[in-house]
Design a protein around this motif. Structure first.
Motif, short mmCIF file in Angstrom:
data_model
loop_
_atom_site.label_atom_id
_atom_site.label_comp_id
_atom_site.label_asym_id
_atom_site.label_seq_id
_atom_site.Cartn_x
_atom_site.Cartn_y
_atom_site.Cartn_z
N TYR A 140 0.83 -1.20 0.00
CA TYR A 140 0.00 0.00 0.00
C TYR A 140 0.87 1.25 0.00
CZ TYR A 140 -3.81 -3.15 1.26
OH TYR A 140 -4.74 -4.17 1.27
N TYR A 141 1.90 1.25 0.82
CA TYR A 141 2.78 2.42 0.90
C TYR A 141 3.58 2.60 -0.39
CZ TYR A 141 6.55 5.48 2.42
OH TYR A 141 7.44 6.53 2.52
N LYS A 142 4.06 1.50 -0.96
CA LYS A 142 4.82 1.60 -2.21
C LYS A 142 3.96 2.18 -3.33
CE LYS A 142 6.23 -2.71 -2.23
NZ LYS A 142 6.90 -3.96 -2.68
N GLN A 143 2.70 1.75 -3.38
CA GLN A 143 1.80 2.28 -4.41
C GLN A 143 1.55 3.77 -4.19
OE1 GLN A 143 -1.93 0.23 -4.70
NE2 GLN A 143 -2.74 1.59 -6.28
N TRP A 144 1.34 4.15 -2.93
CA TRP A 144 1.11 5.57 -2.62
C TRP A 144 2.34 6.40 -2.97
CZ3 TRP A 144 3.88 8.90 0.47
CH2 TRP A 144 3.30 10.16 0.67
N HIS A 145 3.51 5.90 -2.62
CA HIS A 145 4.74 6.65 -2.89
C HIS A 145 4.97 6.82 -4.38
CE1 HIS A 145 9.17 7.21 -3.25
NE2 HIS A 145 8.96 8.01 -2.23
N GLU A 146 4.69 5.75 -5.15
CA GLU A 146 4.87 5.82 -6.60
C GLU A 146 3.89 6.82 -7.22
OE1 GLU A 146 4.72 2.87 -10.52
OE2 GLU A 146 4.63 2.05 -8.48
N GLU A 147 2.63 6.76 -6.81
CA GLU A 147 1.63 7.68 -7.34
C GLU A 147 1.92 9.11 -6.91
OE1 GLU A 147 -2.02 6.14 -5.90
OE2 GLU A 147 -2.12 4.51 -7.37
N HIS A 148 2.40 9.28 -5.70
CA HIS A 148 2.74 10.61 -5.18
C HIS A 148 3.86 11.23 -6.00
CE1 HIS A 148 2.83 13.76 -2.19
NE2 HIS A 148 4.11 13.55 -1.95
N ALA A 149 4.90 10.42 -6.31
CA ALA A 149 6.03 10.92 -7.10
C ALA A 149 5.61 11.26 -8.51
CB ALA A 149 7.15 9.88 -7.11
N VAL A 150 4.76 10.41 -9.13
CA VAL A 150 4.31 10.65 -10.50
C VAL A 150 3.47 11.91 -10.57
CG1 VAL A 150 2.83 9.77 -12.33
CG2 VAL A 150 4.43 8.24 -11.20
N SER A 151 2.56 12.10 -9.60
CA SER A 151 1.70 13.29 -9.61
C SER A 151 2.50 14.56 -9.46
CB SER A 151 0.66 13.19 -8.49
OG SER A 151 1.28 13.22 -7.21
N GLU A 152 3.62 14.49 -8.73
CA GLU A 152 4.47 15.67 -8.58
C GLU A 152 5.23 15.97 -9.86
OE1 GLU A 152 6.85 14.68 -5.24
OE2 GLU A 152 5.44 15.48 -3.78
N ASP A 153 5.66 14.92 -10.57
CA ASP A 153 6.40 15.09 -11.82
C ASP A 153 5.58 15.81 -12.87
OD1 ASP A 153 8.63 13.90 -10.79
OD2 ASP A 153 8.18 11.91 -11.60
N ARG A 154 4.27 15.65 -12.83
CA ARG A 154 3.41 16.26 -13.84
C ARG A 154 3.41 17.78 -13.75
NH1 ARG A 154 -1.84 12.33 -12.87
NH2 ARG A 154 -0.94 10.40 -13.73
N TYR A 155 3.72 18.31 -12.56
CA TYR A 155 3.61 19.75 -12.36
C TYR A 155 4.97 20.42 -12.15
CZ TYR A 155 -1.26 18.42 -11.66
OH TYR A 155 -2.52 17.91 -11.82
N LYS A 156 6.05 19.76 -12.60
CA LYS A 156 7.37 20.32 -12.39
C LYS A 156 7.72 21.42 -13.37
CE LYS A 156 9.83 16.54 -10.10
NZ LYS A 156 10.90 15.53 -10.25
N GLY A 157 7.19 21.33 -14.58
CA GLY A 157 7.65 22.22 -15.63
C GLY A 157 7.18 23.65 -15.49
N ASN A 158 8.02 24.61 -15.88
CA ASN A 158 7.67 26.02 -16.01
C ASN A 158 7.00 26.60 -14.76
OD1 ASN A 158 8.63 25.99 -18.68
ND2 ASN A 158 6.66 25.30 -19.46
N ARG A 159 7.58 26.33 -13.61
CA ARG A 159 7.06 26.94 -12.39
C ARG A 159 7.65 28.33 -12.22
NH1 ARG A 159 8.62 23.00 -7.72
NH2 ARG A 159 10.49 22.87 -9.00
N LYS A 160 6.88 29.24 -11.65
CA LYS A 160 7.38 30.57 -11.37
C LYS A 160 8.31 30.52 -10.16
CE LYS A 160 3.33 32.97 -13.24
NZ LYS A 160 2.23 33.94 -12.97
N THR A 161 9.16 31.55 -10.05
CA THR A 161 10.15 31.58 -8.98
C THR A 161 9.50 31.48 -7.61
OG1 THR A 161 11.63 32.93 -10.35
CG2 THR A 161 12.04 32.90 -7.98
N ARG A 162 8.39 32.19 -7.42
CA ARG A 162 7.70 32.15 -6.13
C ARG A 162 7.21 30.74 -5.81
NH1 ARG A 162 2.78 36.20 -5.66
NH2 ARG A 162 2.08 34.85 -7.35
N GLN A 163 6.72 30.03 -6.83
CA GLN A 163 6.24 28.67 -6.63
C GLN A 163 7.39 27.73 -6.31
OE1 GLN A 163 2.97 27.69 -6.57
NE2 GLN A 163 3.79 25.74 -5.83
N ILE A 164 8.54 27.94 -6.96
CA ILE A 164 9.71 27.11 -6.69
C ILE A 164 10.15 27.26 -5.24
CG2 ILE A 164 12.14 26.74 -7.25
CD1 ILE A 164 11.53 27.60 -10.10
N VAL A 165 10.20 28.50 -4.76
CA VAL A 165 10.60 28.75 -3.38
C VAL A 165 9.62 28.11 -2.40
CG1 VAL A 165 10.98 30.54 -1.63
CG2 VAL A 165 11.83 30.87 -3.98
#
Length: 241
Positions: A140-165
């Motif tokens: 259960y934890y491995k599945q959550w961790h994998e989905e959590h990492a994938v969902s974060e990867d989707r929103y990595k691109g072209n973030r504003k400086t304030r969002q990065i901080v």
């Protein structure tokens, strides 16, 4: 037995991640061709296999599980190049702007070096977190961790400086908190899940998984938190570039 079954997942999590491998394949010109189709295909296949083998070090150097050292070297060399080229470029436009060129070159050297170093640290820490999650043996934890990492990867691109901080502060804190929460809850939840499935045998298995999670899950949170913190610094430096 469970560890042996878990080994392929651990390997697949760590090894296939390759980022930005700078592979360049040269073209092949065929003149006065008299061979048949199969012979031409064989010739082209052998040629491009050899081309790839000559650059295998670039693929190995771009593996995320070793921190992608190719990216580090490339970033540093770009900074060094700008450090010398920018003053010359500005001087050729206007000798009075040589100071501006020195400033640009120095900023590029610092930002590119920081981008490479912190990108390296982020990938190494993320790989350690993925491996620790696999070693928790908690499906259960491995599945959550994998989905959590994938969902974060989707929103990595072209973030504003304030969002990065903001991400560099909030996400590491969340990672650590989640790691300890999953560890604490696993001690009680895993034996219960095991008992529901296989009674006493499942209960004992759940106790073992919960006990292992007390160590591995906080480690995952710490590794992920450090990965996200260094990733934010990498993204800021890249934004300056």
């Amino acid at each position: 037995v469970r560890a042996a079954r878990n080994l392929p997942n651990l390997i697949s999590t760590v090894f296939p991640a390759i980022t930005g491998a700078p592979i360049r394949l040269q073209g092949k010109t065929l003149e006065h061709v008299f061979e048949g189709g199969s012979e031409i295909v064989t010739s082209l296949r052998n040629y491009y296999v050899n081309e790839i083998l000559r650059q295998i070090y670039k693929i190995i150097g771009s593996l995320d599980f070793v921190g992608n050292p190719t990216m580090v070297v490339s970033s540093f060399l770009t900074g060094v190049r700008d450090f010398f080229i920018q003053p010359t470029r500005e001087f050729s436009k206007d000798p009075s702007r040589i100071g501006v060129g020195v400033a640009k070159g120095t900023l590029s050297l610092i930002s590119h070096s920081a981008s490479g170093i912190f990108g390296f640290a982020s990938k190494m820490s993320a790989t350690a977190g993925q491996a620790a999650a696999q070693l928790s043996f908690d499906d259960y934890y491995k599945q959550w961790h994998e989905e959590h990492a994938v969902s974060e990867d989707r929103y990595k691109g072209n973030r504003k400086t304030r969002q990065i901080v903001a991400d560099g502060i909030i996400r590491p804190a969340q990672d650590v908190v989640f790691g300890f929460l999953f560890a604490a809850s696993g001690v009680m939840v895993e034996p219960y899940r095991g008992f529901k499935k296989k009674r006493l045998a499942g209960f004992g298995k759940g106790v073992a998984i919960g006990t292992v999670g007390v160590v591995t899950k906080p480690l995952v949170g710490i590794f992920d938190g450090f990965a996200h913190f260094t990733e934010a610094i990498h993204d800021l430096a890249k934004d300056i570039n």
